[in-house]
Design a protein around this motif. Structure first.
Motif, short mmCIF file in Angstrom:
data_model
loop_
_atom_site.label_atom_id
_atom_site.label_comp_id
_atom_site.label_asym_id
_atom_site.label_seq_id
_atom_site.Cartn_x
_atom_site.Cartn_y
_atom_site.Cartn_z
N GLN A 2 0.83 -1.18 0.00
CA GLN A 2 0.00 0.00 0.00
C GLN A 2 0.87 1.23 0.00
O GLN A 2 1.82 1.36 0.74
N GLN A 3 0.52 2.22 -0.85
CA GLN A 3 1.28 3.45 -0.88
C GLN A 3 0.77 4.41 0.18
O GLN A 3 -0.41 4.74 0.22
N ASN A 4 1.65 4.87 1.04
CA ASN A 4 1.31 5.86 2.04
C ASN A 4 1.82 7.21 1.56
O ASN A 4 2.85 7.69 2.00
N VAL A 5 1.12 7.78 0.65
CA VAL A 5 1.53 9.05 0.07
C VAL A 5 0.38 10.02 0.19
O VAL A 5 -0.76 9.65 0.35
N PHE A 98 -3.74 -2.18 -8.85
CA PHE A 98 -4.87 -2.49 -7.99
C PHE A 98 -5.18 -1.37 -6.99
O PHE A 98 -4.29 -0.66 -6.53
N HIS A 99 -6.45 -1.30 -6.64
CA HIS A 99 -6.94 -0.46 -5.55
C HIS A 99 -7.94 -1.29 -4.75
O HIS A 99 -8.70 -2.08 -5.33
N VAL A 100 -7.97 -1.10 -3.43
CA VAL A 100 -8.97 -1.74 -2.60
C VAL A 100 -9.86 -0.66 -2.01
O VAL A 100 -9.37 0.27 -1.34
N LEU A 101 -11.15 -0.78 -2.24
CA LEU A 101 -12.14 0.16 -1.74
C LEU A 101 -12.87 -0.49 -0.56
O LEU A 101 -13.37 -1.61 -0.68
N ILE A 102 -12.90 0.22 0.56
CA ILE A 102 -13.45 -0.34 1.80
C ILE A 102 -14.77 0.34 2.14
O ILE A 102 -14.82 1.55 2.37
N ASP A 103 -15.83 -0.44 2.12
CA ASP A 103 -17.17 0.03 2.51
C ASP A 103 -17.58 1.27 1.74
O ASP A 103 -18.13 2.24 2.29
N THR A 104 -17.32 1.25 0.45
CA THR A 104 -17.74 2.34 -0.42
C THR A 104 -17.91 1.78 -1.82
O THR A 104 -17.31 0.77 -2.17
N GLY A 105 -18.75 2.42 -2.60
CA GLY A 105 -19.02 1.93 -3.95
C GLY A 105 -17.84 2.10 -4.87
O GLY A 105 -16.92 2.90 -4.63
N GLN A 106 -17.85 1.32 -5.96
CA GLN A 106 -16.77 1.44 -6.94
C GLN A 106 -16.80 2.81 -7.58
O GLN A 106 -17.83 3.47 -7.66
N GLY A 110 -13.46 6.18 -15.60
CA GLY A 110 -13.09 7.47 -16.15
C GLY A 110 -12.83 8.52 -15.11
O GLY A 110 -12.21 9.56 -15.41
N GLU A 111 -13.26 8.26 -13.85
CA GLU A 111 -13.01 9.20 -12.77
C GLU A 111 -11.70 8.82 -12.05
O GLU A 111 -11.28 7.67 -12.05
N THR A 112 -11.06 9.82 -11.41
CA THR A 112 -9.85 9.55 -10.65
C THR A 112 -10.19 8.89 -9.32
O THR A 112 -11.07 9.37 -8.60
N ILE A 113 -9.52 7.80 -8.99
CA ILE A 113 -9.75 7.11 -7.73
C ILE A 113 -9.14 7.92 -6.59
O ILE A 113 -7.94 8.24 -6.64
N PRO A 114 -9.90 8.28 -5.57
CA PRO A 114 -9.34 9.05 -4.45
C PRO A 114 -8.24 8.25 -3.74
O PRO A 114 -8.12 7.04 -3.91
N ASN A 115 -7.47 8.95 -2.92
CA ASN A 115 -6.45 8.30 -2.09
C ASN A 115 -6.73 8.68 -0.65
O ASN A 115 -6.36 9.75 -0.17
N ASP A 116 -7.45 7.79 0.05
CA ASP A 116 -7.83 8.05 1.44
C ASP A 116 -8.03 6.73 2.15
O ASP A 116 -7.68 5.67 1.62
N THR A 141 -14.01 -3.92 -2.27
CA THR A 141 -14.05 -3.92 -3.73
C THR A 141 -12.65 -3.74 -4.27
O THR A 141 -11.94 -2.80 -3.90
N LEU A 142 -12.23 -4.65 -5.13
CA LEU A 142 -10.96 -4.55 -5.84
C LEU A 142 -11.25 -3.87 -7.17
O LEU A 142 -12.10 -4.33 -7.93
#
Length: 279
Positions: A2-5, A98-106, A110-116, A141-142
């Motif tokens: 995981q990137q901590n940036v 890859f990104h893992v989304l926790i308890d939130t919709g995909q 075309g949108e930028t995936i947040p980093n939080d 969600t992966l």
């Protein structure tokens, strides 16, 4: 890993072109490599990034055979079929990370995936990651993103139940203890809901000890260095030992931190104590 940036903001520049008096739909390139089209009213609409038709991804969060359930922190494992997994940076067709989304919709394609805290990025191309989840039910969600973290319509979702949290405490030595340089110091950490094993294979709710000397715990998912301040016990010992002479005389703040078989740090560490080494 995981990137901590800090959150990165990408500006997507769209070039929209219209021809006066032209009623049909037209397509033009954009500055970021995507295409746009204009409708009959001259309004620009951006197309979703494409993925191979036969591409798929899968997420796995297994339960350790030796434990009664899933405990946090835990490992998630990622796979991609007919899609190239690579580091973030360049945007290449049929490739991303890859990104893992926790308890939130995909995220909409075309949108930028947040980093939080709910959108974990694995921009180094990792195919596994450390998750620090609260006890209870979670939907994970992966989702793939391209080299600029633009969401792709390539996802997999899994529901998990976290039974509780792993913990680690230090029975010995105690804060303020003193040792001579000729002594061997035995650390006696007590772990719950976690398995201590040799380094190498990455398995669920398992890892090995590290002794941190005069330094802070390593951020979750980051590989723990191997140097004079980060001593590894990859043989799976449950009671690490170190010669006091190796630490040198003086006061030392020490912490035991656990990492997985690939030395990726868990948020699982003892409270710091100070010990003194004398001649």
């Amino acid at each position: 890993m995981q990137q901590n940036v800090s959150r990165r903001k990408f500006v997507r520049s769209t070039v929209a072109g219209t021809v006066a008096g032209c009623a049909q739909t037209e397509s033009e390139g954009t500055a970021d490599g995507n295409s746009t089209s204009t409708d009959g009213n001259g309004t620009s609409t951006e197309e979703e990034p494409s993925v191979p038709e036969d591409a798929s991804v899968s997420l796995s969060v297994p339960i350790a055979d030796e434990l009664s359930g899933l405990y946090s922190p835990c490992m998630a494992f990622f796979e991609a079929e007919n899609f190239t997994v690579e580091e973030a940076g360049n945007v290449n067709e049929g490739a991303g990370h890859f990104h893992v989304l926790i308890d939130t919709g995909q995220v909409e394609a075309g949108e930028t995936i947040p980093n939080d805290d709910q959108h974990l990025h694995f921009g180094d191309g990792s195919k596994q990651g450390v998750l620090d989840l609260e006890p209870g039910d979670h939907e994970l969600t992966l989702q793939m993103g391209d080299g600029e973290h633009t969401a792709l319509a390539l996802t997999d979702t899994q529901s998990v139940t976290v039974e509780g949290s792993a913990s680690i405490n230090l029975d010995a030595p105690q804060d303020g203890d003193m040792f001579s340089t000729e002594e061997t110091i035995t650390f006696e950490p007590v772990v719950e809901n976690f398995l201590i094993e040799e380094a190498g294979e990455v398995t669920q709710n398992a890892g090995h000890h590290h002794l941190l000397v005069n330094t802070d715990p390593v951020d979750t998912g980051i590989v723990i260095p191997s140097d004079d301040q980060h001593l590894h016990f990859g043989d799976g010992t449950k009671m690490p030992e170190v010669d006091a002479s190796e630490l040198g005389t003086g006061d030392h703040e020490v912490i035991i931190q656990v990492a997985n078989g690939a030395h990726e740090a868990y948020p699982l560490a003892t409270e710091p104590i100070t010990i003194t080494i004398e001649e």
